[in-house]
Scaffold this active site. Structure first.
Site, short mmCIF file in Angstrom:
data_model
loop_
_atom_site.label_atom_id
_atom_site.label_comp_id
_atom_site.label_asym_id
_atom_site.label_seq_id
_atom_site.Cartn_x
_atom_site.Cartn_y
_atom_site.Cartn_z
N HIS A 84 -2.54 -16.09 1.33
CA HIS A 84 -1.96 -14.76 1.22
C HIS A 84 -2.94 -13.94 0.40
CE1 HIS A 84 0.74 -11.47 0.47
NE2 HIS A 84 1.63 -12.01 1.27
N ARG B 37 1.84 -3.49 0.28
CA ARG B 37 0.80 -2.81 1.06
C ARG B 37 1.42 -2.04 2.21
NH1 ARG B 37 -2.37 -7.29 3.06
NH2 ARG B 37 -0.83 -8.63 2.10
#
Lengths: 545, 255
Positions: A319, A339
């Protein structure tokens, strides 16, 4: 705690560029550029970190050393001496694993009027499911379609996803959301019932459904509550240590090991479902991990010993945004939703270096490039390196209070260390997150062994070589439901003959003949995080390299 | 009284950096003293001391509630609580873990929990015994206003219970300290399921899409995609249009 001086200087540079960055979108990179980036900086391309397996169905295939050490290892029991005549539990379907996939499988099997037992290593629900924050994908909006979902899925997976599994995932998705809705899962919705959906890395439509930033926890809470209400039998703190076969080679249950009483229990079952999750706690290449304590690849080890084939085990998902500071929560997840909502990735100089909504493998490789080759990472007092995730942009873009309302878990996490993510950016570095591959299944969630079904992260094929955000919560439910249903159907038409561990004797023989030997024991069950100091004490003060 | 040089051995292996000064503190786990590195969480301190935990550890990230811990700090009579994976140790901290609490849970089918004034009273009548001492709120490691949602439950305000309790990890600390023996986290679970099932509107776009899939609307398109080779798929993928990010409208309403 807050940030030390050197990091505050770097934050000033991030703040300086923020207003111009608000209007700026990094262009996406081409497929050729992606390939070069991956080959140079993604950990999967570090050939010295892998080795070819010497035995078993995947002999000759390369896997990370940490996994090979467990696959090429002996059982904790001696098959010749183990008494299989004393059966402790008999059931129609045995589900190994008490996370989202296992619980969905158990509920579905029980709906077919079948007896089910769930055996789980830790508490029921302690799993990666409960930690999944971001969301679950389903193409259910007007401007979206399962076909688009399919294209995103296989594009993200490197075009090697098994088509039948990919089709099952995207076609079942809306039905899964409806199932959760009917059970009382509290999705983020508009007042008229429309699902609030956002982007995730690699999605071409906003199809990420969420329950604030506790999506997995909310799903797990509801599934567990439902299964409790229905009286499903659960054996907790009882991991499976071997799969049993019958004389005709069909799967016939498992041997469980009670972690507290240190006893072995035999469960005879007509069908067995492995839903044991992934391998984050193996710490491939020394990476920290987002995974829960029990993610030690047990299911892969068990299935491999009975002859099930693994697929895509040479690829691990990192990740891109694991915590790099503070040290106390190193490696923990910063959800991709951050994000998705507009927080950009920025280097030590305050500049963007990748479109933050590229797929996870690409973003991870770009961060590693920034911190190694380009030397534009931010160094912490303990020597960890990372890049900034500019979280204050979320409130600037969407109005103040948005972060607190939509990411309460994140805000709370950082406030414990006096970092206000709505005011200051956070430092991130890739962390081991997901096992892209697993035990090869077909669209009925069955592996090559009759009577053995696999669901969730333990299975492989649907995500190809890289999973997209939101497709894992979906996967555990799609294939959990399919495994439960098909295992129940199979169980209702099958008979189990006498139990055997001959496959294990054969496996041990192979270990000897291949020169691997019988030194190592697996499955791991639990990682050992006791300190070096304490390990020395266990050995009576002898320092071992 | 040391047999090993703690600082030397620790420096070599626990941290990458060698210039950080290693300091040790004492913690008392179930009354027994251990010397551990300063600056660790309770969970990591127990492991540092040599424990290989089976209970009292789960996700290690503050989501599962397995590591509920009660503790007291040096010279303070007050009992505090926290998650071991999220709480920092202090010198001379006295602690014990509470990985399981034998709370009662009501059994129901989701269809029978329609919101009503007496929903909570039917399944958890003991909520009326609340003394309003606010201990539940004080012990909640998630800082939830537990007492307030119990008050909402008494009134039958299902949506308020669902909203206020949403971040609950079900660690059970509230129930462990409640003088009225209320099982707050199960009350909350009932409220959230009732709210989501009956008070949130079902998604009509979801029903429409399920009908389309079942009628086979997308079958041909998917089958033709499956037949494509890698090169052709690559082209479709790189040419697909991406819904613009900007369309996310700022949301000011309740989530």
């Amino acid at each position: 705690m807050s940030y030390p001086e050197l990091m505050i200087e770097s934050i000033a540079r991030v703040e300086e560029t923020r207003s111009s960055r608000l209007k700026q979108i990094m262009p996406r990179i081409t497929l050729e550029e992606k390939q070069i980036l991956l080959e140079n900086f993604h950990p999967d391309y570090k050939s010295e970190s892998f080795r070819k397996l010497k035995i078993g169905p995947n002999r000759g295939d390369k896997v990370p050393h940490e996994l090979a050490d467990l696959l090429e290892a002996r059982s904790r029991i001696e098959p010749k001496d183990f008494d299989l005549s004393r059966v402790d539990y008999e059931t129609e379907v045995l589900v190994i694993g008490g996370g989202g996939a296992g619980t969905a499988a158990a509920l579905t099997a029980q709906e077919q009027g079948i007896d089910v037992i769930i055996a789980t290593k830790l508490r029921w629900g302690d799993s990666n499911t409960i930690m999944a924050q971001g969301g679950i994908q389903a193409a259910d909006k007007e401007n979206d379609s399962p076909v688009r979902h399919y294209i995103d899925l296989v594009g993200g997976g490197g075009f090697v996803n098994i088509p039948e599994l990919a089709r099952a995932l995207v076609f079942d998705a809306p039905m899964i959301i409806r199932w959760l809705e009917s059970l009382g899962v509290m999705f983020d919705k508009e007042p008229d019932g429309t699902m609030k959906t956002v982007h995730g890395g690699g999605t071409s439509r906003k199809r990420m459904h969420s329950c604030r930033d506790y999506t997995g926890m909310e799903i797990m809470r509801v599934l567990r509550d439902e299964a409790r209400n229905r009286g499903i039998h659960v054996l907790d703190f009882s991991p499976a240590v071997e799969i049993l076969l019958d004389e005709s080679g069909k799967c016939a249950g498992a041997i469980l090991y009670d972690l507290e009483t240190e006893e072995y229990f035999i469960v005879k079952a007509k069908a067995t479902i492995i839903a044991t999750g992934g391998m984050g706690r193996l710490h491939v290449q020394g990476f920290p991990t987002t995974n829960h304590y029990g993610a030690t690849a047990d299911g892969l080890v068990l299935a491999y010993r009975v002859g099930a084939k693994l697929i895509f085990m040479d690829t691990v998902q990192y990740h891109p945004t694991g915590v790099a500071y503070p040290e106390q929560i190193l490696g923990q997840l910063v959800t991709e939703k951050v994000r998705g909502m507009g927080a950009q990735l920025v280097n030590n100089e305050g500049f963007q270096f990748i479109n933050e909504l590229e797929t996870r493998d690409i973003v991870s490789a770009a961060i590693i490039r920034e911190c190694t080759d380009r030397n534009l990472g931010v160094v912490t007092p303990t020597g960890m390196v990372g890049v900034w995730l500019d979280t204050p942009m979320i409130d600037i873009k969407h109005g103040s209070g948005t972060t607190q309302r939509t990411l309460p878990a994140m805000v709370r996490q950082y406030m414990r260390y006096q970092i206000d993510i709505t005011k200051q950016p956070i430092l991130v570095y890739p962390t081991q997150h997901y096992q892209n591959g697993g035990i090869l299944i077909d669209e009925n969630a069955q592996c090559s062994i009759p009577g053995l079904f696999i669901a969730g992260e333990a299975s492989g094929g649907v995500h190809g070589r890289n999973r997209l955000m939101g497709n894992s919560l979906l996967d555990i439910l799609v294939f959990g439901r399919r495994a439960g249903k098909n295992a129940a159907l199979y169980a209702s038409t099958t008979k189990v003959n006498s139990l055997t561990l001959k496959h294990l004797e054969k496996f041990h023989q192979e270990l000897i003949e291949s020169g691997v030997g019988l030194e190592r024991v697996s499955p791991m069950l639990l990682p050992d995080y006791s300190s070096h100091l304490s390990k020395i004490r266990r050995k009576g003060g002898v320092i071992i390299a | 009284m040391k047999t090993l040089n703690e600082i030397e051995v620790t420096k070599k292996s626990e941290f990458k950096s060698t210039d950080t000064k290693m300091e040790f503190v004492n913690i008392f786990f179930a009354g027994k003293r251990y010397r551990v590195l300063k600056g660790l969480t309770i969970l990591k301190a127990l492991e540092f001391a040599g424990y290989r935990l089976v209970r009292g550890v789960g996700c290690r990230g503050g989501f599962c509630g397995a590591c509920a811990t009660v503790y007291r700090t040096d010279g303070d009579y007050r009992i505090k609580v926290g998650l071991a994976c999220q709480t920092m140790i202090e010198n001379n901290m006295y602690l014990a873990q509470l990985p399981f609490y034998p709370a009662i849970k009501a059994f129901y089918t989701v269809d029978e929990i329609k919101p009503s004034g007496d929903l909570f009273l039917r399944y958890y009548p003991e909520i009326m015994k609340c003394l309003q001492c606010n201990t539940c709120r004080k012990v909640c490691p998630q800082d939830l206003d537990v007492m307030r949602y119990i008050a909402a439950a008494q009134r039958g305000d299902v949506s308020r219970v669902a909203d206020l309790s949403f971040d609950c990890l079900q660690c059970g600390l509230c129930a462990s300290r409640c003088p009225a023996e209320i099982v707050h986290y199960h009350v909350a679970q009932l409220g959230r399921r009732s709210y989501s099932r009956f008070m949130q509107k079902p998604s009509t776009h979801l029903s429409k899409r399920i009908e389309e899939i079942n009628s086979g609307k997308f079958n041909n398109e998917i089958e033709s995609l499956i037949k494509l080779d890698r090169k052709e798929l690559e082209i479709i993928y790189s040419q697909r249009d991406i819904e613009p990010e900007e369309e996310i409208a700022p949301k000011k309403d309740e989530d």
